[in-house]
Enzyme design. Structure first.
Site, PDB file in Angstrom:
ATOM      1  N   ALA A   1      39.090  42.841  35.226  1.00 13.58           N
ATOM      2  CA  ALA A   1      38.838  43.898  36.210  1.00 13.58           C
ATOM      3  C   ALA A   1      40.128  44.487  36.797  1.00 13.58           C
ATOM      4  CB  ALA A   1      37.954  43.347  37.332  1.00 13.58           C
TER       5      ALA A   1
ATOM      6  N   PHE B   1      35.579  42.100  41.400  1.00 13.42           N
ATOM      7  CA  PHE B   1      34.427  41.426  41.995  1.00 13.42           C
ATOM      8  C   PHE B   1      34.867  40.416  43.052  1.00 13.42           C
ATOM      9  CE2 PHE B   1      31.023  41.927  38.444  1.00 13.42           C
ATOM     10  CZ  PHE B   1      30.905  43.257  38.789  1.00 13.42           C
TER      11      PHE B   1
ATOM     12  N   GLN C   1      36.745  42.019  29.453  1.00 16.63           N
ATOM     13  CA  GLN C   1      35.598  41.532  30.234  1.00 16.63           C
ATOM     14  C   GLN C   1      34.995  42.689  31.019  1.00 16.63           C
ATOM     15  OE1 GLN C   1      36.875  37.569  32.226  1.00 16.63           O
ATOM     16  NE2 GLN C   1      38.730  38.631  31.647  1.00 16.63           N
TER      17      GLN C   1
ATOM     18  N   ASP D   1      33.356  48.971  31.900  1.00 16.33           N
ATOM     19  CA  ASP D   1      33.516  50.366  32.329  1.00 16.33           C
ATOM     20  C   ASP D   1      33.818  51.350  31.208  1.00 16.33           C
ATOM     21  OD1 ASP D   1      36.248  49.872  31.766  1.00 16.33           O
ATOM     22  OD2 ASP D   1      36.649  49.311  33.844  1.00 16.33           O
TER      23      ASP D   1
ATOM     24  N   HIS E   1      31.410  41.307  28.088  1.00 14.92           N
ATOM     25  CA  HIS E   1      30.343  41.390  29.088  1.00 14.92           C
ATOM     26  C   HIS E   1      29.505  42.656  28.950  1.00 14.92           C
ATOM     27  CE1 HIS E   1      32.827  38.357  31.635  1.00 14.92           C
ATOM     28  NE2 HIS E   1      32.122  37.777  30.689  1.00 14.92           N
TER      29      HIS E   1
ATOM     30  N   CYS F   1      11.110  46.070  23.904  1.00 15.60           N
ATOM     31  CA  CYS F   1      11.207  46.256  22.445  1.00 15.60           C
ATOM     32  C   CYS F   1      12.645  46.241  21.941  1.00 15.60           C
ATOM     33  CB  CYS F   1      10.505  47.544  22.017  1.00 15.60           C
ATOM     34  SG  CYS F   1      11.396  49.051  22.472  1.00 15.60           S
TER      35      CYS F   1
ATOM     36  N   CYS G   1      11.725  52.927  28.845  1.00 19.00           N
ATOM     37  CA  CYS G   1      11.949  53.130  27.412  1.00 19.00           C
ATOM     38  C   CYS G   1      11.085  54.279  26.872  1.00 19.00           C
ATOM     39  CB  CYS G   1      11.598  51.818  26.711  1.00 19.00           C
ATOM     40  SG  CYS G   1      11.646  51.891  24.927  1.00 19.00           S
TER      41      CYS G   1
ATOM     42  N   THR H   1      43.220  39.499  35.022  1.00 19.67           N
ATOM     43  CA  THR H   1      42.027  38.645  35.070  1.00 19.67           C
ATOM     44  C   THR H   1      42.403  37.315  35.701  1.00 19.67           C
ATOM     45  OG1 THR H   1      40.273  37.569  33.806  1.00 19.67           O
ATOM     46  CG2 THR H   1      42.372  37.856  32.679  1.00 19.67           C
TER      47      THR H   1
ATOM     48  N   ASN I   1      49.769  40.345  36.298  1.00 16.89           N
ATOM     49  CA  ASN I   1      48.800  40.248  37.392  1.00 16.89           C
ATOM     50  C   ASN I   1      49.554  40.375  38.712  1.00 16.89           C
ATOM     51  OD1 ASN I   1      46.666  39.331  39.239  1.00 16.89           O
ATOM     52  ND2 ASN I   1      45.677  38.474  37.419  1.00 16.89           N
TER      53      ASN I   1
HETATM   54  P1  NAD Z   1      38.086  39.467  38.931  1.00 13.72           P
HETATM   55  O1  NAD Z   1      37.566  40.577  39.765  1.00 13.72           O
HETATM   56  O2  NAD Z   1      37.519  38.136  39.099  1.00 13.72           O
HETATM   57  O3  NAD Z   1      39.696  39.378  39.020  1.00 13.72           O
HETATM   58  C1  NAD Z   1      40.514  40.495  38.896  1.00 13.72           C
HETATM   59  C2  NAD Z   1      41.987  40.106  38.668  1.00 13.72           C
HETATM   60  O4  NAD Z   1      42.755  41.294  38.651  1.00 13.72           O
HETATM   61  C3  NAD Z   1      42.579  39.190  39.756  1.00 13.72           C
HETATM   62  O5  NAD Z   1      43.262  38.135  39.112  1.00 13.72           O
HETATM   63  C4  NAD Z   1      43.562  40.107  40.507  1.00 13.72           C
HETATM   64  O6  NAD Z   1      44.685  39.397  41.003  1.00 13.72           O
HETATM   65  C5  NAD Z   1      43.940  41.089  39.420  1.00 13.72           C
HETATM   66  N1  NAD Z   1      44.379  42.409  39.877  1.00 13.72           N
HETATM   67  C6  NAD Z   1      43.879  43.151  40.903  1.00 13.72           C
HETATM   68  N2  NAD Z   1      44.516  44.334  40.962  1.00 13.72           N
HETATM   69  C7  NAD Z   1      45.435  44.346  39.967  1.00 13.72           C
HETATM   70  C8  NAD Z   1      46.389  45.309  39.503  1.00 13.72           C
HETATM   71  N3  NAD Z   1      46.542  46.508  40.084  1.00 13.72           N
HETATM   72  N4  NAD Z   1      47.153  44.993  38.437  1.00 13.72           N
HETATM   73  C9  NAD Z   1      47.029  43.780  37.831  1.00 13.72           C
HETATM   74  N5  NAD Z   1      46.141  42.834  38.212  1.00 13.72           N
HETATM   75  C10 NAD Z   1      45.363  43.125  39.267  1.00 13.72           C
HETATM   76  O7  NAD Z   1      37.899  39.964  37.521  1.00 13.72           O
HETATM   77  P2  NAD Z   1      37.641  39.202  36.238  1.00 13.72           P
HETATM   78  O8  NAD Z   1      38.474  37.972  36.163  1.00 13.72           O
HETATM   79  O9  NAD Z   1      37.829  40.241  35.222  1.00 13.72           O
HETATM   80  O10 NAD Z   1      36.101  38.687  36.308  1.00 13.72           O
HETATM   81  C11 NAD Z   1      35.036  39.332  36.947  1.00 13.72           C
HETATM   82  C12 NAD Z   1      33.968  39.839  35.971  1.00 13.72           C
HETATM   83  O11 NAD Z   1      33.334  40.954  36.586  1.00 13.72           O
HETATM   84  C13 NAD Z   1      34.571  40.407  34.745  1.00 13.72           C
HETATM   85  O12 NAD Z   1      34.348  39.529  33.732  1.00 13.72           O
HETATM   86  C14 NAD Z   1      33.853  41.733  34.494  1.00 13.72           C
HETATM   87  O13 NAD Z   1      32.768  41.517  33.622  1.00 13.72           O
HETATM   88  C15 NAD Z   1      33.224  42.102  35.749  1.00 13.72           C
HETATM   89  N6  NAD Z   1      33.832  43.281  36.385  1.00 13.72           N
HETATM   90  C16 NAD Z   1      34.080  44.403  35.658  1.00 13.72           C
HETATM   91  C17 NAD Z   1      34.646  45.503  36.252  1.00 13.72           C
HETATM   92  C18 NAD Z   1      34.958  46.712  35.406  1.00 13.72           C
HETATM   93  O14 NAD Z   1      34.290  46.924  34.406  1.00 13.72           O
HETATM   94  N7  NAD Z   1      35.977  47.490  35.748  1.00 13.72           N
HETATM   95  C19 NAD Z   1      34.963  45.482  37.615  1.00 13.72           C
HETATM   96  C20 NAD Z   1      34.683  44.319  38.344  1.00 13.72           C
HETATM   97  C21 NAD Z   1      34.120  43.221  37.707  1.00 13.72           C
HETATM   98 ZN    ZN Z   2      10.911  49.694  24.555  1.00  5.28          ZN
END
Ligand code: NAD
Ligand code: ZN
Length: 247
Positions: free
Chosen positions: A25, A36, A102, A105, A120, A131, A149, A190, A215
């Site tokens: 994320a 999140f 993960q 978006d 994800h 279906c 659907c 992450t 990170n």
């Molecule tokens: P997380 O929200 O648990 O952690 C996010 C990580 O990003 C943290 O380690 C944080 O320190 C780091 N971070 C924040 N801002 C940053 C930046 N500008 N540059 C670099 N690093 C930065 O996210 P996760 O570990 O990916 O797990 C949460 C789950 O939620 C994911 O697996 C995903 O499926 C989902 N999610 C997806 C989205 C999306 O699609 N954009 C957004 C939120 C959560």
């Molecule tokens: Zn259907």
């Protein structure tokens, strides 16, 4: 930003034989999508129950209301940022072979990355709970929730992995294969908490890959399996890596 580490990272990526990126994320924060967990994270204001599969099955309307508000209404204006774009350019120039993400978006694909494995799932697609027919979200009528659907009138679910749902088999097996083949893995934004996605960098490490991590804070990898930890915002570090690789 530690420029000597960035230089080492760029050199490793340049000379790698099979580079792979692994994103969370954090890479999309600078596109305006909150994480999140952590400060300002989604879970501080939204009940994660809305993303639990049994809750969704029992109360699809309530679940959809929240999901639409959080993702579908907001994602309309969201654009890839420089980190997504540099990863795409790295793919075009052969510095990385694929992106394992993960995120749901779709921003890696919008930025042009061709081989993206979404552990994800994706908000872009909806799947029928009766279906299993899949629809692009542009076909769904979101003015009446839950969307249904066209084939069987069953409730449509976003094709994202809810809590207590398994990871899509294809994405997981491809990600494991990519991790096994990689000699450099670039981990961006992450915190290594979500299982089984968090095992992918461990697999890369076990296969002999060098792990570069970007990170703003340390993650569960940073003091354990990461070889080069670069503390900083993804956009700033990636821009510099991109510059060193002439992207
Ligand atoms: P997380 O929200 O648990 O952690 C996010 C990580 O990003 C943290 O380690 C944080 O320190 C780091 N971070 C924040 N801002 C940053 C930046 N500008 N540059 C670099 N690093 C930065 O996210 P996760 O570990 O990916 O797990 C949460 C789950 O939620 C994911 O697996 C995903 O499926 C989902 N999610 C997806 C989205 C999306 O699609 N954009 C957004 C939120 C959560
Ligand atoms: Zn259907």
């Amino acid at each position: 930003m530690d420029r000597s580490k960035i230089k080492r990272a760029a050199e490793l990526i340049r000379t790698s034989k099979y580079g792979v990126a692994f994103t969370g994320a954090g890479i999309s924060v600078e596109s305006g999508i909150p994480t999140f967990r952590g400060d300002g994270g989604l879970w501080s204001s939204v009940d994660p129950n809305y993303f639990e599969i049994e809750y969704f099955k029992k109360k699809p309307f309530q679940s959809w209301q929240k999901i639409k508000e959080i993702f579908y209404d907001k994602f309309v204006d969201v654009q890839p940022n420089i980190s997504h774009k540099i990863l795409s350019a790295m793919g075009n120039r052969g510095f990385i072979e694929s992106v394992i993400t993960q995120n749901i978006d779709h921003l890696h694909q919008v930025a042009g990355s061709k081989f993206v494995y979404e552990l994800h799932g994706t908000y872009k697609q909806l799947v029928c709970t009766e279906c299993s027919t899949e629809f692009d979200m542009s076909f769904a009528d979101m003015s009446f929730l839950p969307p249904t659907c066209y084939v069987c009138k069953g409730v449509l679910k976003p094709d994202i992995v809810f809590f207590n749902e398994p990871i899509p088999k294809f994405a997981l097996s491809r990600s494991i294969a990519e991790a096994d083949k990689s000699d450099v893995m670039l981990i961006i934004g992450t915190n290594a908490e979500v299982y089984p996605a968090n095992t992918i960098p461990v697999k890369a490490k076990d296969s002999g890959a060098t792990l570069i991590e970007i990170n703003i804070n340390k993650s569960g990898y940073s003091d354990t399996i990461t070889d080069i930890f670069i503390e900083g915002k993804a956009s700033e570090v990636m821009e510099e890596i991109g510059r060193l690789l002439y992207l």
